[in-house]
Motif scaffolding. Sequence first.
Motif, mmCIF file in Angstrom:
data_model
loop_
_atom_site.group_PDB
_atom_site.id
_atom_site.type_symbol
_atom_site.label_atom_id
_atom_site.label_comp_id
_atom_site.label_asym_id
_atom_site.label_seq_id
_atom_site.Cartn_x
_atom_site.Cartn_y
_atom_site.Cartn_z
ATOM 1 N N LYS A 1 0.840 -1.200 0.000
ATOM 2 C CA LYS A 1 0.000 0.000 0.000
ATOM 3 C C LYS A 1 0.869 1.241 0.000
ATOM 4 C CE LYS A 1 -4.415 -0.395 2.279
ATOM 5 N NZ LYS A 1 -5.142 -0.248 3.493
ATOM 6 N N HIS A 2 0.455 2.251 -0.729
ATOM 7 C CA HIS A 2 1.149 3.536 -0.714
ATOM 8 C C HIS A 2 0.325 4.509 0.108
ATOM 9 C CE1 HIS A 2 4.163 2.462 -3.651
ATOM 10 N NE2 HIS A 2 3.209 1.890 -4.367
ATOM 11 N N VAL A 3 0.984 5.193 1.028
ATOM 12 C CA VAL A 3 0.325 6.172 1.875
ATOM 13 C C VAL A 3 0.976 7.526 1.631
ATOM 14 C CG1 VAL A 3 -0.237 6.824 4.245
ATOM 15 C CG2 VAL A 3 -0.146 4.410 3.607
ATOM 16 N N VAL A 4 0.167 8.541 1.387
ATOM 17 C CA VAL A 4 0.679 9.889 1.148
ATOM 18 C C VAL A 4 0.436 10.735 2.390
ATOM 19 C CG1 VAL A 4 0.467 11.951 -0.272
ATOM 20 C CG2 VAL A 4 0.223 9.687 -1.311
ATOM 21 N N PHE A 5 1.481 11.385 2.868
ATOM 22 C CA PHE A 5 1.384 12.255 4.027
ATOM 23 C C PHE A 5 1.667 13.685 3.609
ATOM 24 C CE2 PHE A 5 2.405 8.159 5.866
ATOM 25 C CZ PHE A 5 1.533 8.097 6.922
ATOM 26 N N CYS A 6 1.010 14.620 4.240
ATOM 27 C CA CYS A 6 1.261 16.036 4.013
ATOM 28 C C CYS A 6 1.848 16.645 5.272
ATOM 29 C CB CYS A 6 -0.026 16.769 3.649
ATOM 30 S SG CYS A 6 -0.716 16.259 2.097
ATOM 31 N N TRP A 7 2.720 17.605 5.077
ATOM 32 C CA TRP A 7 3.295 18.314 6.199
ATOM 33 C C TRP A 7 2.733 19.722 6.183
ATOM 34 C CZ3 TRP A 7 6.750 22.528 6.661
ATOM 35 C CH2 TRP A 7 7.281 22.704 7.933
ATOM 36 N N ASP A 8 2.100 20.129 7.287
ATOM 37 C CA ASP A 8 1.558 21.482 7.401
ATOM 38 C C ASP A 8 2.607 22.398 8.000
ATOM 39 O OD1 ASP A 8 -0.989 20.779 6.432
ATOM 40 O OD2 ASP A 8 -1.570 20.044 8.409
ATOM 41 N N LYS A 9 2.832 23.517 7.342
ATOM 42 C CA LYS A 9 3.804 24.499 7.822
ATOM 43 C C LYS A 9 3.358 25.089 9.160
ATOM 44 C CE LYS A 9 5.439 26.346 3.435
ATOM 45 N NZ LYS A 9 5.616 27.594 2.686
ATOM 46 N N PRO A 10 4.332 25.387 10.044
ATOM 47 C CA PRO A 10 3.986 26.138 11.241
ATOM 48 C C PRO A 10 3.773 27.613 10.881
ATOM 49 C CG PRO A 10 6.335 25.741 11.192
ATOM 50 C CD PRO A 10 5.738 25.017 10.010
ATOM 51 N N LEU A 11 3.252 28.361 11.805
ATOM 52 C CA LEU A 11 3.070 29.796 11.597
ATOM 53 C C LEU A 11 4.420 30.477 11.415
ATOM 54 C CD1 LEU A 11 0.387 30.431 14.360
ATOM 55 C CD2 LEU A 11 0.006 30.247 11.896
ATOM 56 N N PRO A 12 4.454 31.634 10.752
ATOM 57 C CA PRO A 12 5.728 32.362 10.604
ATOM 58 C C PRO A 12 6.364 32.626 11.975
ATOM 59 C CG PRO A 12 4.024 33.368 9.244
ATOM 60 C CD PRO A 12 3.340 32.324 10.096
ATOM 61 N N ASN A 13 7.680 32.632 12.006
ATOM 62 C CA ASN A 13 8.457 32.868 13.236
ATOM 63 C C ASN A 13 8.207 31.815 14.304
ATOM 64 O OD1 ASN A 13 9.603 35.271 12.180
ATOM 65 N ND2 ASN A 13 7.691 36.321 12.657
#
Length: 63
Positions: A3-15
């Motif tokens: 199985k292939h699983v795709v993950f996304c990384w959410d950016k933190p807020l600036p600074n």
Amino acid sequence: MGKHVVFCWDKPLPNSVKLNIDDAALGIPKPAVAGGIFRDPNGNWIMGYARHIGIINSLSVEH
């Protein structure tokens, strides 16, 4: 087939910095480890860590 699983990384807020952590155990009871990575808002690696937790079961690692 695997199985292939795709993950996304959410950016933190600036600074700010984001810490992603994970842990794993190889069975009941087996060695367990935990680790994490600190990233800046652009996804650049700042620092990381890994730690041997000890001989425990997989349910204990998740709590």
